[in-house]
Design an enzyme around this catalytic site. Structure first.
Site, PDB file in Angstrom:
ATOM      1  N   ASP A  86       0.860  -1.487  -0.098  1.00  0.00           N
ATOM      2  CA  ASP A  86      -0.202  -0.041   0.090  1.00  0.00           C
ATOM      3  C   ASP A  86       1.090   1.215   0.345  1.00  0.00           C
ATOM      4  OD1 ASP A  86      -1.810  -2.305   1.495  1.00  0.00           O
ATOM      5  OD2 ASP A  86      -3.085  -0.800   0.450  1.00  0.00           O
TER       6      ASP A  86
HETATM    7  C1  LIG Z   1      -2.475  -4.578  -5.049  1.00  0.00           C
HETATM    8  S1  LIG Z   1      -3.600  -4.204  -4.320  1.00  0.00           S
HETATM    9  C2  LIG Z   1      -2.230  -3.432  -2.879  1.00  0.00           C
HETATM   10  C3  LIG Z   1      -2.794  -3.847  -0.840  1.00  0.00           C
HETATM   11  O1  LIG Z   1      -4.020  -3.287  -1.455  1.00  0.00           O
HETATM   12  C4  LIG Z   1      -4.764  -4.393   0.186  1.00  0.00           C
HETATM   13  O2  LIG Z   1      -5.631  -3.424   0.786  1.00  0.00           O
HETATM   14  P1  LIG Z   1      -6.926  -3.833   0.945  1.00  0.00           P
HETATM   15  O3  LIG Z   1      -7.924  -4.462   0.385  1.00  0.00           O
HETATM   16  O4  LIG Z   1      -7.250  -2.927   2.779  1.00  0.00           O
HETATM   17  O5  LIG Z   1      -7.217  -2.523   0.171  1.00  0.00           O
HETATM   18  C5  LIG Z   1      -3.805  -4.662   0.041  1.00  0.00           C
HETATM   19  O6  LIG Z   1      -2.957  -4.603   1.560  1.00  0.00           O
HETATM   20  C6  LIG Z   1      -3.019  -5.258  -0.870  1.00  0.00           C
HETATM   21  O7  LIG Z   1      -1.021  -6.442  -0.492  1.00  0.00           O
END
Ligand SMILES: CSC[C@H]1O[C@H](OP(=O)(O)O)[C@H](O)[C@@H]1O
Length: 353
Positions: free
Chosen positions: A241
């Protein structure tokens, strides 16, 4: 077949409501920036790259309808600020907002309101196309790097959360690496963690893998260390992220303990992320804001309580993996870099945040 998390054409945007997967495949119209904000905040759409794409496309939809009147720059600035506030840890939306605002202000010097709206819409649509192309490069670079390090014909990967078509512009980041290995015929199996409490792994990654016939096995988060010991894992590959200047990486909570376990088992640990998920303005992971989400996301599933009423809850959505534990490298659309090489590799590619 890669799942479409986002459907866009000029003036129209729909998102796949990921809260309803895998049981319901329901697309919802996004008619405004506020619709996008609410979809991102509630995690109907999630994944650092997808958040930025949906946020910016919602702005394009409103601009095509003439939003902002005679002062589109103010509308654009206020919209981007609002969208960036929806989820603070992922950097992609904030980066896109910063770059788009700089572009819009420059364009406004020589264009009238209507011309400016058209110009900003084109910028956003170009960003979408770039993200799609970058994803494929991440998958290919990652697959080649992992294969270069193993004498065996096929590899076994462990991954966390969802980093595929449902989190990006289409091909995925860490799951894009898995897709590339599968396409090359070199993937023996991918183990995906269920990823409590939102269950991105069991609901989303498993859904993508089954839909595409990718050999995958679902495990609970608590089984990860045992899987690394027993299942001959070639590499752990996760998304990001926010990757900061020294290579420390914020990713879905549970990533940090996977990195510790990978180190203990001598398994290379990779982070796969586009350069747009990198933030060189922050020196180390200590500077990253970690989103804390509502307790209900941990104490219930589909509205059914699964915890003792009245129990206190801590629900951080992310944790930070120190760069020292990212032993395989950081896989980007520019290549695979050690954390110590990242800043030099990206300088010049990234505008300052
Ligand atoms: C390529 S997605 C990056 C990242 O986003 C996800 O978090 P969320 O589902 O809370 O938006 C997850 O940390 C992924 O690795």
């Amino acid at each position: 077949m890669t799942l479409e998390s986002i459907r866009y054409r000029a003036g129209s945007l729909q998102i796949l409501n990921q809260l309803l997967l895998p049981h319901q495949t329901t697309y919802e119209e996004i008619r405004s920036v506020q619709d996008a904000y609410e979809a991102i905040k509630s995690m109907k759409v999630r994944g650092a790259p997808a958040i930025a794409i949906v946020g910016c496309l919602s702005l394009a939809v409103e601009l095509r309808a003439g939003a902002g009147g005679d002062d589109p720059v103010t509308f654009i600035r206020e919209s981007l600020c609002h969208l960036t506030s929806a989820r603070p840890t992922a950097v992609n939306m904030g980066r896109a907002a910063r770059e788009l605002m700089e572009f819009a202000e420059n364009e406004s010097m020589e264009k009238n309101s209507e011309q400016l709206r058209e110009s900003v819409i084109s910028w956003i649509e170009d960003m979408l196309e770039r993200d799609v192309n970058d994803n494929k490069k991440i998958g290919n670079y990652g697959a080649q790097h992992i294969l270069s390090g193993v004498p065996r014909d096929s590899v076994t990967i462990l991954t966390h959360c969802n980093t595929g078509s449902l989190a990006t512009a289409g091909y995925g980041t860490a799951l894009g690496v898995v897709r590339s290995l599968h396409t090359l015929g070199r993937l023996k199996r991918v183990y995906c963690t269920e990823t409590r409490p939102y269950n991105q792994g069991s609901r989303l990654t498993a859904y993508e893998a089954v839909a595409e016939g990718i050999p995958a096995t679902l495990i609970t988060d608590s089984m990860a260390a045992l899987t690394m010991r027993e299942m001959n894992i070639t590499a752990v590959v996760v998304g990001a992220d926010r990757v900061v200047a020294n290579g420390d990486t914020a990713n879905k909570v549970g990533t940090y303990q996977l990195a510790i376990s990978a180190k203990h088992h001598g398994i290379p640990f990779y982070v796969a992320a586009p350069s747009t998920s990198c933030d060189l303005s922050l020196e180390s992971g200590r500077d990253i804001i970690i989103e804390v989400r509502p307790p209900e996301e941990l104490t219930s599933i589909n509205g059914i309580p699964i915890a003792a009423p009245g129990i206190e809850v801590w629900n951080p959505a992310f944790d930070v993996t120190p760069h020292q534990l990212i032993t395989g490298g950081i896989i980007t659309e520019l290549g695979v870099f050690l954390p110590s090489e990242l800043q030099a590799a990206l300088t010049g590619r990234l505008t300052a945040l």
